[in-house]
Scaffold this motif. Structure first.
Motif, PDB file in Angstrom:
ATOM      1  N   MET A   1       3.345  46.791  31.017  1.00  0.00           N
ATOM      2  CA  MET A   1       4.059  47.872  31.557  1.00  0.00           C
ATOM      3  C   MET A   1       5.223  47.575  32.282  1.00  0.00           C
ATOM      4  O   MET A   1       6.074  48.463  32.846  1.00  0.00           O
ATOM      5  N   GLY A   2       5.480  46.112  32.240  1.00  0.00           N
ATOM      6  CA  GLY A   2       7.026  46.216  33.045  1.00  0.00           C
ATOM      7  C   GLY A   2       8.251  46.658  32.252  1.00  0.00           C
ATOM      8  O   GLY A   2       8.114  47.181  31.237  1.00  0.00           O
ATOM      9  N   PHE A   3       9.277  46.530  33.137  1.00  0.00           N
ATOM     10  CA  PHE A   3      10.515  47.116  32.612  1.00  0.00           C
ATOM     11  C   PHE A   3      11.202  46.136  31.636  1.00  0.00           C
ATOM     12  O   PHE A   3      11.614  45.222  31.879  1.00  0.00           O
ATOM     13  N   MET A   4      11.069  46.438  30.354  1.00  0.00           N
ATOM     14  CA  MET A   4      11.573  45.740  29.494  1.00  0.00           C
ATOM     15  C   MET A   4      12.958  45.850  28.946  1.00  0.00           C
ATOM     16  O   MET A   4      13.440  46.930  29.032  1.00  0.00           O
ATOM     17  N   PRO A   5      13.524  44.837  28.544  1.00  0.00           N
ATOM     18  CA  PRO A   5      15.136  44.876  28.433  1.00  0.00           C
ATOM     19  C   PRO A   5      15.501  45.615  27.381  1.00  0.00           C
ATOM     20  O   PRO A   5      16.675  46.135  27.257  1.00  0.00           O
TER      21      PRO A   5
ATOM     22  N   ILE B   1       9.161  58.911  31.988  1.00  0.00           N
ATOM     23  CA  ILE B   1       8.009  58.936  30.717  1.00  0.00           C
ATOM     24  C   ILE B   1       8.098  57.490  30.144  1.00  0.00           C
ATOM     25  O   ILE B   1       9.096  56.709  30.213  1.00  0.00           O
ATOM     26  N   PHE B   2       6.748  57.457  29.742  1.00  0.00           N
ATOM     27  CA  PHE B   2       6.576  55.898  28.903  1.00  0.00           C
ATOM     28  C   PHE B   2       5.617  56.190  28.319  1.00  0.00           C
ATOM     29  O   PHE B   2       4.828  57.299  28.425  1.00  0.00           O
TER      30      PHE B   2
ATOM     31  N   ASN C   1       2.439  47.804  19.257  1.00  0.00           N
ATOM     32  CA  ASN C   1       2.782  46.188  19.449  1.00  0.00           C
ATOM     33  C   ASN C   1       2.430  45.803  20.907  1.00  0.00           C
ATOM     34  O   ASN C   1       2.365  44.750  21.225  1.00  0.00           O
ATOM     35  N   GLY C   2       1.900  46.827  21.639  1.00  0.00           N
ATOM     36  CA  GLY C   2       1.648  46.638  23.007  1.00  0.00           C
ATOM     37  C   GLY C   2       2.782  46.536  24.263  1.00  0.00           C
ATOM     38  O   GLY C   2       2.540  46.667  25.256  1.00  0.00           O
ATOM     39  N   LEU C   3       3.984  46.784  23.559  1.00  0.00           N
ATOM     40  CA  LEU C   3       5.142  46.997  24.715  1.00  0.00           C
ATOM     41  C   LEU C   3       5.377  48.416  24.970  1.00  0.00           C
ATOM     42  O   LEU C   3       5.267  49.309  24.236  1.00  0.00           O
ATOM     43  N   VAL C   4       5.816  48.374  26.164  1.00  0.00           N
ATOM     44  CA  VAL C   4       6.096  49.742  26.730  1.00  0.00           C
ATOM     45  C   VAL C   4       7.372  50.418  26.433  1.00  0.00           C
ATOM     46  O   VAL C   4       8.401  49.594  26.010  1.00  0.00           O
TER      47      VAL C   4
END
Length: 416
Positions: free
Chosen positions: A184-188, A382-383, A388-391
């Motif tokens: 759930m972290g902020f992905m680049p 929104i998210f 693949n499990g990525l947010v």
């Protein structure tokens, strides 16, 4: 370790509001006491920022940022247990406790009477996370929220392997995503895509890159190059450096030479390094007035707002406008501002409650539920979780301006 039911949390908040202190308790209080607490507040206070919340949660693109308070029909929902693993002691205890308080606030606001939150202390170490996960599993939770750091996530994964339980972690290490682990972290990735697309819309064509030599730097640099090329731009200058470097003067001077044709510079670093690089670029003539500075989510940091060498710099991130209501409610409840990542804990806990309500406790946290393509609307916009499990997040474009962070292009409101 204390277990937190929503009813007992109502009483805890009553204590907090009356004596301005908070003590985590595992008390069991009557429903009449909870109703008395609820009745102490007007239902429609025009000065209450939560007063205009929707009466019901939508079935698609679920809004978890502005939940309603408890309703009678939720009292018959089946019991749900959710563990939350955070560093409540040790080096990062302030972060962990702020996130736990946000989770507790979500637990109250979502109104799921039989929802039991099980906090465990990871101590910000792999060993602590391993012990925390083992302890939590003894309570038979249906979902694990947390932990934060990559080494802690790996430890929890080793404990939960083969246990048929999903994890919603706050880590940004995308390599940890797997069958039972959602990040759930902020992905680049979305940040790079959004800022590169926006820059292209500004007719910026000639780019430079200054990035560290590490996994993060390599990943965002590669993604930025790919997106720029797809948009018809070019990368004409690039400087890579070791994160441990104490002096970047020579490298930035070399980068700045014969760079007068640059339209923009991508600088995916945060904190003191961002300030240093911006200062050196300005010193060598590449001021924010001459070239557009582009950043990543690492710029979503209040410490950078007053850095004059970053003025006019832009980056992609969650809308602070959307997060403001959460921050006001947290401040009103705890008499202090939340740490930035606390919003993630709120959204994760609220999401768990919403999925449990919709699934009536059955299969609430399975893959189809977690990867609903319509997504969810939270405090950071929104998210949704991909297969693949990525947010994946809807991001705004933000700018350093006037000593603050200003939203100059809104985040999308849906994934449709």
């Amino acid at each position: 370790m204390t277990k937190i039911h929503r009813l007992s949390y109502l009483i805890l908040m009553l204590t907090l509001l009356s004596v301005s202190s908070f003590a985590l308790q595992g008390c069991s209080e009557s429903w009449n006491a909870a109703k008395t607490w609820k009745g102490a507040f007007p239902e429609h206070d025009p000065n209450d920022p939560t007063a205009n919340r929707p009466d019901r949660l939508e079935v698609t693109e679920t809004n978890i940022a502005n939940p309603t308070r408890a309703t009678a029909n939720q009292q018959n929902l089946p019991p749900i247990k959710v563990a939350i693993l955070l560093p409540l002691s040790g080096q990062h205890n302030a972060l962990g406790n702020s996130m736990l308080q946000a989770a507790q606030m979500a637990l109250f606001e979502m109104g799921y009477e039989n929802f039991e939150l099980i906090p465990r202390d990871t101590k910000a170490t792999a060993e602590g996370a391993h012990a925390a996960a083992q302890s939590a599993l003894n309570e038979n939770p249906q979902l694990i929220i947390g932990p934060i750091f990559a080494n802690s996530v790996r430890a929890v994964q080793s404990v939960t392997q083969g246990k048929n339980i999903n994890i919603i972690s706050f880590s940004t290490d995308w390599t940890l995503a797997q069958n039972n682990t959602y990040l759930m972290g902020f992905m680049p990735f979305a940040q790079v895509d959004r800022i590169a697309s926006y820059a292209s819309g500004l007719k910026l064509k000639n780019y430079g890159i200054i990035a560290p030599i590490n996994k993060y730097g390599d990943t965002v640099t590669s993604a930025f190059k790919e997106k720029v090329a797809r948009n018809g731009g070019i990368i004409s200058k690039e400087a890579r450096y070791m994160p441990s470097a104490n002096n970047l003067s020579a490298q930035i001077k070399s980068f700045a030479e014969k760079s007068s044709s640059l339209d923009a510079i991508f600088i995916p670093v945060g904190g003191a390094q961002a300030e240093t690089i911006a200062g050196l670029l300005s010193y060598h003539g590449l001021t924010p007035n001459r070239v557009k500075y582009l950043g990543s989510g690492l710029w979503d940091d209040k410490r950078l707002m007053n850095e004059h060498n970053l003025r006019g710099g832009i980056f992609a991130g969650p809308s602070p406008r959307l997060r403001k209501d959460f921050e006001k409610r947290y401040q009103a409840l705890y008499s202090k501002a939340p740490i930035r990542l606390a919003s993630l804990a709120y959204d994760a806990t609220a999401l768990a409650a919403v999925l449990a309500q919709k699934g009536n406790g059955n299969y609430a946290f399975n893959k189809p539920s977690l990867t609903n393509p319509n997504g969810f609307s939270g405090t950071d916009g929104i998210f949704r979780f991909n297969q693949n499990g990525l947010v994946e997040r809807g991001l705004a474009i933000l700018e350093f301006s006037g000593g603050g962070i200003v939203e100059i292009s809104p985040a999308p409101r849906s994934f449709q």
